[in-house]
Motif scaffolding. Structure first.
Motif, PDB file in Angstrom:
ATOM      1  N   ASP A   1       0.868  -1.181   0.000  1.00 16.78           N
ATOM      2  CA  ASP A   1       0.000   0.000   0.000  1.00 16.78           C
ATOM      3  C   ASP A   1       0.906   1.232   0.000  1.00 16.78           C
ATOM      4  OD1 ASP A   1      -1.775   2.049   0.428  1.00 16.78           O
ATOM      5  OD2 ASP A   1      -2.831   1.072   2.087  1.00 16.78           O
ATOM      6  N   ASP A   2       0.807   2.033  -1.016  1.00 17.11           N
ATOM      7  CA  ASP A   2       1.646   3.226  -1.112  1.00 17.11           C
ATOM      8  C   ASP A   2       0.995   4.464  -0.491  1.00 17.11           C
ATOM      9  OD1 ASP A   2       3.624   1.793  -2.370  1.00 17.11           O
ATOM     10  OD2 ASP A   2       2.893   2.252  -4.395  1.00 17.11           O
ATOM     11  N   ASN A   3      -0.105   4.271   0.209  1.00 21.20           N
ATOM     12  CA  ASN A   3      -0.785   5.387   0.888  1.00 21.20           C
ATOM     13  C   ASN A   3      -1.025   5.046   2.358  1.00 21.20           C
ATOM     14  OD1 ASN A   3      -1.386   7.339  -1.377  1.00 21.20           O
ATOM     15  ND2 ASN A   3      -2.332   5.482  -2.198  1.00 21.20           N
ATOM     16  N   LEU A   4       0.007   4.577   3.007  1.00 19.77           N
ATOM     17  CA  LEU A   4      -0.113   4.180   4.407  1.00 19.77           C
ATOM     18  C   LEU A   4      -0.250   5.397   5.313  1.00 19.77           C
ATOM     19  CD1 LEU A   4       2.627   1.394   4.455  1.00 19.77           C
ATOM     20  CD2 LEU A   4       0.162   1.064   4.616  1.00 19.77           C
ATOM     21  N   ARG A   5      -0.930   5.194   6.434  1.00 21.80           N
ATOM     22  CA  ARG A   5      -1.108   6.274   7.398  1.00 21.80           C
ATOM     23  C   ARG A   5       0.233   6.656   8.019  1.00 21.80           C
ATOM     24  NH1 ARG A   5      -5.390   4.156  11.626  1.00 21.80           N
ATOM     25  NH2 ARG A   5      -3.736   2.591  11.809  1.00 21.80           N
ATOM     26  N   ALA A   6       0.444   7.950   8.200  1.00 19.18           N
ATOM     27  CA  ALA A   6       1.708   8.427   8.779  1.00 19.18           C
ATOM     28  C   ALA A   6       1.915   7.867  10.177  1.00 19.18           C
ATOM     29  CB  ALA A   6       1.719   9.957   8.823  1.00 19.18           C
ATOM     30  N   LYS A   7       0.844   7.673  10.942  1.00 21.68           N
ATOM     31  CA  LYS A   7       0.975   7.233  12.322  1.00 21.68           C
ATOM     32  C   LYS A   7       1.494   5.797  12.437  1.00 21.68           C
ATOM     33  CE  LYS A   7      -2.807   6.582  14.662  1.00 21.68           C
ATOM     34  NZ  LYS A   7      -4.137   6.801  15.266  1.00 21.68           N
ATOM     35  N   ASP A   8       1.526   5.055  11.336  1.00 21.69           N
ATOM     36  CA  ASP A   8       2.067   3.698  11.355  1.00 21.69           C
ATOM     37  C   ASP A   8       3.370   3.582  10.564  1.00 21.69           C
ATOM     38  OD1 ASP A   8      -0.211   2.788  12.753  1.00 21.69           O
ATOM     39  OD2 ASP A   8      -1.311   2.543  10.880  1.00 21.69           O
ATOM     40  N   PHE A   9       3.910   4.712  10.124  1.00 23.64           N
ATOM     41  CA  PHE A   9       4.944   4.643   9.093  1.00 23.64           C
ATOM     42  C   PHE A   9       6.291   5.221   9.512  1.00 23.64           C
ATOM     43  CE2 PHE A   9       6.063   5.206   4.428  1.00 23.64           C
ATOM     44  CZ  PHE A   9       5.954   3.849   4.138  1.00 23.64           C
ATOM     45  N   THR A  10       6.287   6.277  10.343  1.00 22.99           N
ATOM     46  CA  THR A  10       7.530   6.910  10.766  1.00 22.99           C
ATOM     47  C   THR A  10       7.441   7.291  12.243  1.00 22.99           C
ATOM     48  OG1 THR A  10       6.793   9.156  10.255  1.00 22.99           O
ATOM     49  CG2 THR A  10       7.877   7.931   8.478  1.00 22.99           C
ATOM     50  N   GLY A  11       8.593   7.633  12.817  1.00 22.68           N
ATOM     51  CA  GLY A  11       8.608   8.050  14.210  1.00 22.68           C
ATOM     52  C   GLY A  11       7.799   9.310  14.441  1.00 22.68           C
ATOM     53  N   SER A  12       7.961  10.309  13.569  1.00 22.79           N
ATOM     54  CA  SER A  12       7.194  11.543  13.730  1.00 22.79           C
ATOM     55  C   SER A  12       5.703  11.280  13.548  1.00 22.79           C
ATOM     56  CB  SER A  12       7.675  12.603  12.733  1.00 22.79           C
ATOM     57  OG  SER A  12       7.561  12.128  11.392  1.00 22.79           O
ATOM     58  N   GLY A  13       5.349  10.365  12.656  1.00 22.15           N
ATOM     59  CA  GLY A  13       3.956  10.008  12.483  1.00 22.15           C
ATOM     60  C   GLY A  13       3.406   9.264  13.683  1.00 22.15           C
ATOM     61  N   TRP A  14       4.257   8.432  14.303  1.00 23.31           N
ATOM     62  CA  TRP A  14       3.793   7.642  15.453  1.00 23.31           C
ATOM     63  C   TRP A  14       3.446   8.523  16.638  1.00 23.31           C
ATOM     64  CZ3 TRP A  14       3.344   4.124  19.519  1.00 23.31           C
ATOM     65  CH2 TRP A  14       2.828   2.884  19.159  1.00 23.31           C
ATOM     66  N   LEU A  15       3.962   9.747  16.658  1.00 27.06           N
ATOM     67  CA  LEU A  15       3.596  10.688  17.721  1.00 27.06           C
ATOM     68  C   LEU A  15       2.100  10.990  17.703  1.00 27.06           C
ATOM     69  CD1 LEU A  15       6.516  13.287  17.493  1.00 27.06           C
ATOM     70  CD2 LEU A  15       6.190  11.541  19.258  1.00 27.06           C
ATOM     71  N   LEU A  16       1.443  10.772  16.558  1.00 30.18           N
ATOM     72  CA  LEU A  16       0.010  11.032  16.458  1.00 30.18           C
ATOM     73  C   LEU A  16      -0.817  10.071  17.305  1.00 30.18           C
ATOM     74  CD1 LEU A  16      -0.195  11.676  12.602  1.00 30.18           C
ATOM     75  CD2 LEU A  16      -0.209  13.385  14.422  1.00 30.18           C
ATOM     76  N   HIS A  17      -0.188   9.000  17.791  1.00 28.77           N
ATOM     77  CA  HIS A  17      -0.890   8.091  18.701  1.00 28.77           C
ATOM     78  C   HIS A  17      -1.127   8.727  20.069  1.00 28.77           C
ATOM     79  CE1 HIS A  17      -0.696   4.153  16.493  1.00 28.77           C
ATOM     80  NE2 HIS A  17       0.254   4.799  15.837  1.00 28.77           N
ATOM     81  N   PHE A  18      -0.424   9.825  20.369  1.00 25.49           N
ATOM     82  CA  PHE A  18      -0.399  10.365  21.717  1.00 25.49           C
ATOM     83  C   PHE A  18      -1.080  11.729  21.798  1.00 25.49           C
ATOM     84  CE2 PHE A  18       3.295   7.642  21.115  1.00 25.49           C
ATOM     85  CZ  PHE A  18       3.166   6.768  22.181  1.00 25.49           C
ATOM     86  N   TYR A  19      -1.504  12.064  23.008  1.00 28.53           N
ATOM     87  CA  TYR A  19      -2.044  13.382  23.307  1.00 28.53           C
ATOM     88  C   TYR A  19      -0.876  14.230  23.797  1.00 28.53           C
ATOM     89  CZ  TYR A  19      -4.459  17.030  25.989  1.00 28.53           C
ATOM     90  OH  TYR A  19      -4.881  18.229  26.498  1.00 28.53           O
ATOM     91  N   LEU A  20      -0.383  15.136  22.952  1.00 25.01           N
ATOM     92  CA  LEU A  20       0.834  15.879  23.259  1.00 25.01           C
ATOM     93  C   LEU A  20       0.579  17.375  23.237  1.00 25.01           C
ATOM     94  CD1 LEU A  20       3.307  13.774  21.095  1.00 25.01           C
ATOM     95  CD2 LEU A  20       3.014  13.664  23.574  1.00 25.01           C
ATOM     96  N   ASP A  21       1.324  18.101  24.099  1.00 24.92           N
ATOM     97  CA  ASP A  21       1.190  19.549  24.139  1.00 24.92           C
ATOM     98  C   ASP A  21       1.942  20.172  22.968  1.00 24.92           C
ATOM     99  OD1 ASP A  21       3.727  18.904  24.918  1.00 24.92           O
ATOM    100  OD2 ASP A  21       3.723  20.080  26.770  1.00 24.92           O
TER     101      ASP A  21
END
Length: 538
Positions: free
Chosen positions: A518-538
């Protein structure tokens, strides 16, 4: 469908028949005394006042909305008056801060050490839109602050110290209308607040935060962890802190309620150890009357958990911490959980608990301490059982998260009931450098196992011909990843599922895994900066 509608109708009627409009301020003394501008010395001064006299309500209101901790709020106690010119060598006001609910002021001592003054009373209606802030709903939200204990934060440092976790050490002070506050006098003068050293920056002179050279935000810590596999998190110490959270019923452990002590690196690896902060919701007591019970039946804010003697619903109690828990505690085995729970239980003696509660003002101690201490001791006695229950909740769907650097993941079934996962640090060319992670998963606990490679050139090695007893999903992430299997046969048991893009990846797993590109993967599953989207951050 009829029962919820009926409950909602009853709730609506009760709300508007009992809850009165009243002006609300987090200040205990709203107006400055006539001579306030002339007083610049409050050394050794005290004042006797209540933390929240407005929470003293009539019989009908208390019956419908709950007694909560109202007596602790409306009972006057002697409070030290803050002399900003002498406290901690003299404090200089810097800036207002805080959330939409808490008023706070940052101040600095002569050595540029930062402290913070946080109002004990809250304004939860600040989170509502301007229109709703003048409604009955806003008054209900304000009144619910009485479900928190105004002096609970004072009892926690001694217990935290006993079990070896970092902590702040707050003290209760009254902020007078002191002209030395300058532009902040009108905003925060007349407020009872908690004064504590702010968990940020250089703490090398502070044993309560491990003499850390830096204390960072959760965003900074996670950015380091997800971008670089030379970053470590002290999972064992974090578990000690989390077990303590559960023991005291703190349901508000979201990402912004943590700071992270960065300790001296070993072998180029930075180690982060948790510093809990903002303990506003420990020993929470909301559901002690009809209206709060109805909101609970309607599943409104289900993670707002009343502190009771019986074991709490741990999934709901820990809802706000679920993402941090899944990431940080992933490396700990069931045996690790047992050992740490036993250790915390042994260290948190009756003497430690009883002495800790004496930090409350004497009057408040007599009013409220005994039943809370009894619950703390009860949960302490049941801590191993509580730990095992939460271990199973997290283990059911386990995750292993790599970084934006290069790793090798080895997945090996050991038996019909066990799968081993090892993660190694590698060079860009795939040369193995060191073991980063190792854990054995059991079918009795784990049904799904998800591996995230994130960025970097990662290798996923599927070894062994034994049946795969656990469903395994692999998200390769960005970078040029390689997937190999020692057996090209279609495995017995559960399948392995691989998801990655078509760009630069090498799939050599044969029938050992099912591959989806899949060439349109969600950023939150693809890179470290994208994985930050899993969290509630200030």
């Amino acid at each position: 469908m009829q029962v919820p509608r009926l409950l909602f109708g009853v709730l609506f009627a009760l709300l508007f028949s009992s809850c009165q409009r009243y002006p609300h301020t987090v200040k205990q003394v709203a107006s400055a005394p006539a001579n306030a501008d002339t007083i610049t010395n409050y050394s050794d001064s005290t004042i006797t006042l209540a933390a929240g006299m407005h929470y003293k309500r009539g019989t009908l209101h208390t019956l419908l909305y709950g007694k909560h901790y109202r007596p602790a709020w409306y009972t006057p106690v002697p409070v030290k008056v803050l002399d900003i010119g002498t406290a901690h060598g003299g404090l200089t006001p810097a800036k207002m801060g805080g959330s939409r609910q808490t008023m706070s002021l940052r101040v600095y001592d002569p050595d540029s050490v930062e402290y913070v003054l946080r109002s004990i009373d809250k304004e939860p209606a600040g989170a509502l839109s301007p229109r709703w802030q003048k409604s009955y709903v806003a008054n209900i939200a304000r009144d619910a602050t009485s479900a928190t204990h105004p002096y609970a934060a004072l009892v926690l440092p001694d217990m935290a110290k006993a079990i070896g976790i970092y902590h702040t050490t707050p003290e209760v002070v009254y902020i007078p209308h002191d002209p030395r506050l300058g532009e902040f006098t009108e905003q925060i003068g007349g407020t009872v607040a908690l004064l504590e050293r702010r968990p940020a920056g250089n703490q090398q002179d502070n044993p309560d935060m491990g003499h850390a050279r830096k204390v960072k935000s959760t965003r900074s810590m996670l950015t380091e962890r997800l971008s670089d596999n030379d970053t470590r998190m002290d999972a064992r110490n974090y578990l000690r802190a989390r077990l303590f959270d559960m023991l005291i019923g703190d349901w508000s452990r979201h990402e912004d309620n943590w700071r992270w002590a960065e300790l001296e690196p070993e072998d180029k690896a930075y180690l982060y150890r948790p510093v809990p902060r903002d303990r506003d919701n420990v020993f929470y007591k909301l559901h002690d009357a009809p209206i709060p019970w109805i909101t609970r039946l309607l599943r409104f804010k289900p993670h707002f958990r009343t502190y009771r003697r019986n074991m709490p619903d741990l999934a709901k109690l820990n809802y706000n911490a679920r993402h941090l828990d899944a990431l940080i505690l992933a490396e700990l085995s069931q045996q690790d959980w047992q050992e740490i729970a036993d250790s915390v239980q042994a260290e948190l003696t009756d003497e430690v608990i009883e002495n800790a509660f004496k930090a409350m003002p004497d009057t408040i101690y007599k009013l409220t301490a005994a039943p809370i201490m009894a619950k703390v001791k009860h949960h302490r006695n049941n801590l191993p059982k509580l730990a095992q229950e939460y271990y199973r909740i997290l283990a059911k769907q386990a995750i292993v998260v790599g970084s934006d650097k290069h790793e090798q993941f080895l997945i090996k079934p050991l038996s019909k009931k066990e799968v081993q996962v090892q993660v190694y640090k590698t060079t860009k060319k795939g040369e193995v450098k060191q073991l980063l992670f190792e854990r054995i998963y059991h079918t009795d606990d784990t049904k799904d196992l998800i591996l995230y490679g994130l960025n970097g050139n990662d290798q996923f090695m599927l070894s062994g011909e034994s049946p795969h007893p656990i469903k395994i999903s692999i998200w390769g992430g960005d970078g040029e990843d390689t997937y190999e299997a020692t057996s090209q046969k279609k495995p017995k048991g559960k399948r392995i599922f691989i998801t990655d893009s078509t760009y630069g990846n090498h799939f050599k797993a044969g029938k050992a895994a099912k591959v989806k590109t899949d060439d349109n993967l969600r950023a939150k599953d693809f890179t470290g900066s994208g994985w930050l989207l899993h969290f509630y951050l200030d």
